[in-house]
Design a protein around this motif. Sequence first.
Motif, PDB file in Angstrom:
ATOM      1  N   UNK A 193       0.846  -1.189   0.000  1.00 28.84           N
ATOM      2  CA  UNK A 193       0.000   0.000   0.000  1.00 28.84           C
ATOM      3  C   UNK A 193       0.879   1.236   0.000  1.00 28.84           C
ATOM      4  N   UNK A 194       0.808   2.095  -0.983  1.00 26.62           N
ATOM      5  CA  UNK A 194      -0.018   2.037  -2.180  1.00 26.62           C
ATOM      6  C   UNK A 194       0.490   0.965  -3.140  1.00 26.62           C
ATOM      7  N   UNK A 195      -0.294   0.675  -4.162  1.00 29.83           N
ATOM      8  CA  UNK A 195       0.061  -0.338  -5.154  1.00 29.83           C
ATOM      9  C   UNK A 195       0.075   0.290  -6.542  1.00 29.83           C
ATOM     10  N   UNK A 196       1.056  -0.111  -7.343  1.00 30.12           N
ATOM     11  CA  UNK A 196       1.163   0.354  -8.717  1.00 30.12           C
ATOM     12  C   UNK A 196       1.242  -0.870  -9.620  1.00 30.12           C
ATOM     13  N   UNK A 197       0.291  -0.992 -10.539  1.00 30.72           N
ATOM     14  CA  UNK A 197       0.187  -2.178 -11.371  1.00 30.72           C
ATOM     15  C   UNK A 197       0.143  -1.758 -12.835  1.00 30.72           C
ATOM     16  N   UNK A 198       1.018  -2.371 -13.649  1.00 28.01           N
ATOM     17  CA  UNK A 198       0.941  -2.166 -15.094  1.00 28.01           C
ATOM     18  C   UNK A 198      -0.057  -3.179 -15.631  1.00 28.01           C
ATOM     19  N   UNK A 199      -1.023  -2.688 -16.378  1.00 25.47           N
ATOM     20  CA  UNK A 199      -2.113  -3.538 -16.852  1.00 25.47           C
ATOM     21  C   UNK A 199      -1.804  -4.135 -18.223  1.00 25.47           C
ATOM     22  N   UNK A 200      -2.237  -5.363 -18.405  1.00 23.05           N
ATOM     23  CA  UNK A 200      -2.114  -6.026 -19.684  1.00 23.05           C
ATOM     24  C   UNK A 200      -3.429  -6.024 -20.446  1.00 23.05           C
TER      25      UNK A 200
END
Length: 160
Positions: A123-130
Amino acid sequence: MNEEIFGDLAIEQASKDRFGVSFAISEVIVRGIQTGVASQATIFKTTNGQMWLFIASQSPLLLDDVQKIVARMNLEAELFCPPHGETDYFSRIGRDKFKGMFPGKPIVSDDDLRYYRKLAPYNPALIRLGKIKGEIRGYNSQSKAWHKVKDYNYSKIKTI
């Protein structure tokens, strides 16, 4: 409008400071989607065409919580960015949790750590989306259900 610009700059700065990832936001797809009682998410596109998800919560989140949020939002993650660019972060936490539970047992394979990796604070989270599968969903705390927030399609083209 100023709050939106400030929010974009805050996400860019948090990504750089907390994850070691530098980018510029070109377009915000959805801002401030509720993803739990105390968490919100923003989906945005960067200038180089990548799609990202930023989740922040007032309460602690684990990698497992973030993975469930991503799935319930109808998204597919390509990469969960570890804090401070520490590539071994989730595995290190998993090893520590495994050793805390089973101090004398050796770690034989990566499968031994699968569950314990998910217990890493995130937390926080950073996600690269596919992929975004047609509709983005958000959580409604009053009805305690997930509902459609916006129709949007995105799929990263895989290159060789």
